[in-house]
Write a protein that holds these residues in place. Sequence first.
Motif, PDB file in Angstrom:
ATOM      1  N   ILE A  67       0.831  -1.197   0.000  1.00 57.17           N
ATOM      2  CA  ILE A  67       0.000   0.000   0.000  1.00 57.17           C
ATOM      3  C   ILE A  67       0.866   1.249   0.000  1.00 57.17           C
ATOM      4  O   ILE A  67       2.085   1.178   0.136  1.00 57.17           O
ATOM      5  N   GLY A  68       0.228   2.405  -0.114  1.00 58.17           N
ATOM      6  CA  GLY A  68       0.925   3.677  -0.269  1.00 58.17           C
ATOM      7  C   GLY A  68       1.331   4.365   1.012  1.00 58.17           C
ATOM      8  O   GLY A  68       1.492   5.576   1.044  1.00 58.17           O
ATOM      9  N   ILE A  69       1.524   3.612   2.079  1.00 58.97           N
ATOM     10  CA  ILE A  69       1.959   4.178   3.355  1.00 58.97           C
ATOM     11  C   ILE A  69       3.422   4.599   3.245  1.00 58.97           C
ATOM     12  O   ILE A  69       4.206   3.940   2.582  1.00 58.97           O
ATOM     13  N   ASN A  70       3.774   5.720   3.878  1.00 60.21           N
ATOM     14  CA  ASN A  70       5.167   6.152   3.821  1.00 60.21           C
ATOM     15  C   ASN A  70       5.957   5.601   5.005  1.00 60.21           C
ATOM     16  O   ASN A  70       5.397   4.912   5.873  1.00 60.21           O
ATOM     17  N   GLN A  71       7.235   5.919   5.069  1.00 59.88           N
ATOM     18  CA  GLN A  71       8.126   5.391   6.104  1.00 59.88           C
ATOM     19  C   GLN A  71       7.681   5.795   7.513  1.00 59.88           C
ATOM     20  O   GLN A  71       7.955   5.097   8.478  1.00 59.88           O
ATOM     21  N   ASP A  72       6.966   6.924   7.626  1.00 65.14           N
ATOM     22  CA  ASP A  72       6.481   7.408   8.930  1.00 65.14           C
ATOM     23  C   ASP A  72       5.129   6.818   9.312  1.00 65.14           C
ATOM     24  O   ASP A  72       4.539   7.219  10.309  1.00 65.14           O
ATOM     25  N   GLY A  73       4.611   5.907   8.485  1.00 66.57           N
ATOM     26  CA  GLY A  73       3.322   5.296   8.778  1.00 66.57           C
ATOM     27  C   GLY A  73       2.132   6.142   8.390  1.00 66.57           C
ATOM     28  O   GLY A  73       1.014   5.897   8.848  1.00 66.57           O
ATOM     29  N   GLN A  74       2.354   7.127   7.534  1.00 66.14           N
ATOM     30  CA  GLN A  74       1.284   8.028   7.103  1.00 66.14           C
ATOM     31  C   GLN A  74       0.851   7.711   5.674  1.00 66.14           C
ATOM     32  O   GLN A  74       1.655   7.274   4.860  1.00 66.14           O
ATOM     33  N   PHE A  75      -0.417   7.975   5.391  1.00 66.93           N
ATOM     34  CA  PHE A  75      -0.951   7.822   4.042  1.00 66.93           C
ATOM     35  C   PHE A  75      -1.092   9.194   3.402  1.00 66.93           C
ATOM     36  O   PHE A  75      -1.817  10.041   3.931  1.00 66.93           O
ATOM     37  N   PRO A  76      -0.444   9.443   2.279  1.00 68.18           N
ATOM     38  CA  PRO A  76      -0.696  10.697   1.560  1.00 68.18           C
ATOM     39  C   PRO A  76      -2.148  10.725   1.095  1.00 68.18           C
ATOM     40  O   PRO A  76      -2.751   9.676   0.856  1.00 68.18           O
ATOM     41  N   GLU A  77      -2.704  11.903   0.956  1.00 67.94           N
ATOM     42  CA  GLU A  77      -4.090  12.017   0.490  1.00 67.94           C
ATOM     43  C   GLU A  77      -4.214  11.768  -1.006  1.00 67.94           C
ATOM     44  O   GLU A  77      -5.231  11.289  -1.476  1.00 67.94           O
ATOM     45  N   SER A  78      -3.156  12.072  -1.760  1.00 70.37           N
ATOM     46  CA  SER A  78      -3.223  11.948  -3.211  1.00 70.37           C
ATOM     47  C   SER A  78      -3.010  10.509  -3.663  1.00 70.37           C
ATOM     48  O   SER A  78      -2.138   9.804  -3.164  1.00 70.37           O
ATOM     49  N   MET A  79      -3.817  10.100  -4.622  1.00 64.75           N
ATOM     50  CA  MET A  79      -3.683   8.768  -5.215  1.00 64.75           C
ATOM     51  C   MET A  79      -2.292   8.608  -5.827  1.00 64.75           C
ATOM     52  O   MET A  79      -1.654   7.567  -5.650  1.00 64.75           O
ATOM     53  N   ASN A  80      -1.809   9.613  -6.557  1.00 64.22           N
ATOM     54  CA  ASN A  80      -0.499   9.493  -7.203  1.00 64.22           C
ATOM     55  C   ASN A  80       0.627   9.318  -6.190  1.00 64.22           C
ATOM     56  O   ASN A  80       1.544   8.540  -6.416  1.00 64.22           O
ATOM     57  N   GLU A  81       0.560  10.027  -5.069  1.00 60.74           N
ATOM     58  CA  GLU A  81       1.581   9.845  -4.031  1.00 60.74           C
ATOM     59  C   GLU A  81       1.495   8.441  -3.439  1.00 60.74           C
ATOM     60  O   GLU A  81       2.523   7.823  -3.149  1.00 60.74           O
ATOM     61  N   GLN A  82       0.287   7.933  -3.260  1.00 60.31           N
ATOM     62  CA  GLN A  82       0.141   6.569  -2.753  1.00 60.31           C
ATOM     63  C   GLN A  82       0.697   5.559  -3.755  1.00 60.31           C
ATOM     64  O   GLN A  82       1.339   4.584  -3.362  1.00 60.31           O
ATOM     65  N   ILE A  83       0.476   5.800  -5.038  1.00 63.92           N
ATOM     66  CA  ILE A  83       1.029   4.905  -6.059  1.00 63.92           C
ATOM     67  C   ILE A  83       2.555   4.908  -5.982  1.00 63.92           C
ATOM     68  O   ILE A  83       3.189   3.848  -5.977  1.00 63.92           O
ATOM     69  N   SER A  84       3.155   6.090  -5.905  1.00 56.25           N
ATOM     70  CA  SER A  84       4.621   6.182  -5.823  1.00 56.25           C
ATOM     71  C   SER A  84       5.140   5.455  -4.590  1.00 56.25           C
ATOM     72  O   SER A  84       6.105   4.685  -4.671  1.00 56.25           O
ATOM     73  N   ASN A  85       4.512   5.677  -3.439  1.00 55.43           N
ATOM     74  CA  ASN A  85       4.927   4.995  -2.209  1.00 55.43           C
ATOM     75  C   ASN A  85       4.765   3.483  -2.329  1.00 55.43           C
ATOM     76  O   ASN A  85       5.605   2.721  -1.843  1.00 55.43           O
ATOM     77  N   THR A  86       3.690   3.053  -2.974  1.00 52.73           N
ATOM     78  CA  THR A  86       3.442   1.619  -3.137  1.00 52.73           C
ATOM     79  C   THR A  86       4.580   0.970  -3.921  1.00 52.73           C
ATOM     80  O   THR A  86       5.087  -0.088  -3.529  1.00 52.73           O
ATOM     81  N   PHE A  87       5.016   1.596  -4.995  1.00 52.53           N
ATOM     82  CA  PHE A  87       6.128   1.045  -5.767  1.00 52.53           C
ATOM     83  C   PHE A  87       7.430   1.053  -4.972  1.00 52.53           C
ATOM     84  O   PHE A  87       8.223   0.120  -5.065  1.00 52.53           O
ATOM     85  N   GLN A  88       7.652   2.081  -4.152  1.00 54.15           N
ATOM     86  CA  GLN A  88       8.832   2.099  -3.289  1.00 54.15           C
ATOM     87  C   GLN A  88       8.769   0.942  -2.296  1.00 54.15           C
ATOM     88  O   GLN A  88       9.783   0.273  -2.044  1.00 54.15           O
ATOM     89  N   ASN A  89       7.588   0.683  -1.750  1.00 56.38           N
ATOM     90  CA  ASN A  89       7.424  -0.415  -0.794  1.00 56.38           C
ATOM     91  C   ASN A  89       7.618  -1.770  -1.474  1.00 56.38           C
ATOM     92  O   ASN A  89       8.198  -2.684  -0.877  1.00 56.38           O
ATOM     93  N   ILE A  90       7.163  -1.901  -2.706  1.00 48.70           N
ATOM     94  CA  ILE A  90       7.393  -3.139  -3.457  1.00 48.70           C
ATOM     95  C   ILE A  90       8.888  -3.368  -3.621  1.00 48.70           C
ATOM     96  O   ILE A  90       9.383  -4.483  -3.413  1.00 48.70           O
ATOM     97  N   ASN A  91       9.619  -2.329  -3.982  1.00 47.81           N
ATOM     98  CA  ASN A  91      11.077  -2.467  -4.131  1.00 47.81           C
ATOM     99  C   ASN A  91      11.727  -2.920  -2.839  1.00 47.81           C
ATOM    100  O   ASN A  91      12.626  -3.762  -2.849  1.00 47.81           O
ATOM    101  N   LYS A  92      11.288  -2.388  -1.706  1.00 49.86           N
ATOM    102  CA  LYS A  92      11.854  -2.774  -0.401  1.00 49.86           C
ATOM    103  C   LYS A  92      11.581  -4.246  -0.099  1.00 49.86           C
ATOM    104  O   LYS A  92      12.454  -4.954   0.392  1.00 49.86           O
TER     105      LYS A  92
END
Length: 132
Positions: A40-65
């Motif tokens: 999911i699009g949660i960031n490193q601080d455990g927060q969800f951005p409001e924007s769908m695009n930011e969540q998509i970007s975070n989701t791909f970063q999390n997949i890489n991790k």
Amino acid sequence: MRNGIITRKNPANMPGPVGNYTHITKIPRNAELFVTSGQIGINQDGQFPESMNEQISNTFQNINKVLESEELTAANIIKVNIWATEEIDWEHMDFEWEKLFHTEYPAMTIGYLSALGLPEIKVELEVWAAKP
């Protein structure tokens, strides 16, 4: 065949894909299979951005991790399931998708739902991967 075990193809006897995916992805019997939970699009601080695009970007970063934790790369991914609660900005999704996959696209399914596990979640990607 990028990593020596995974083959991808689109049969000539049917229409080509309507997006960045492959109709068939094949792995040999002796490959080790990895299935992630939906990322999911949660960031490193455990927060969800409001924007769908930011969540998509975070989701791909999390997949890489997740992939890195098992010494996997995008070349090992054989299947992606995408679930979204609102319309996807495909230009942004394709940008993130191609950063990860380049031109070696896995099999893919996408579905739109009224809700995911928490009200803040707008997008979730489940990844299947294999390696020798």
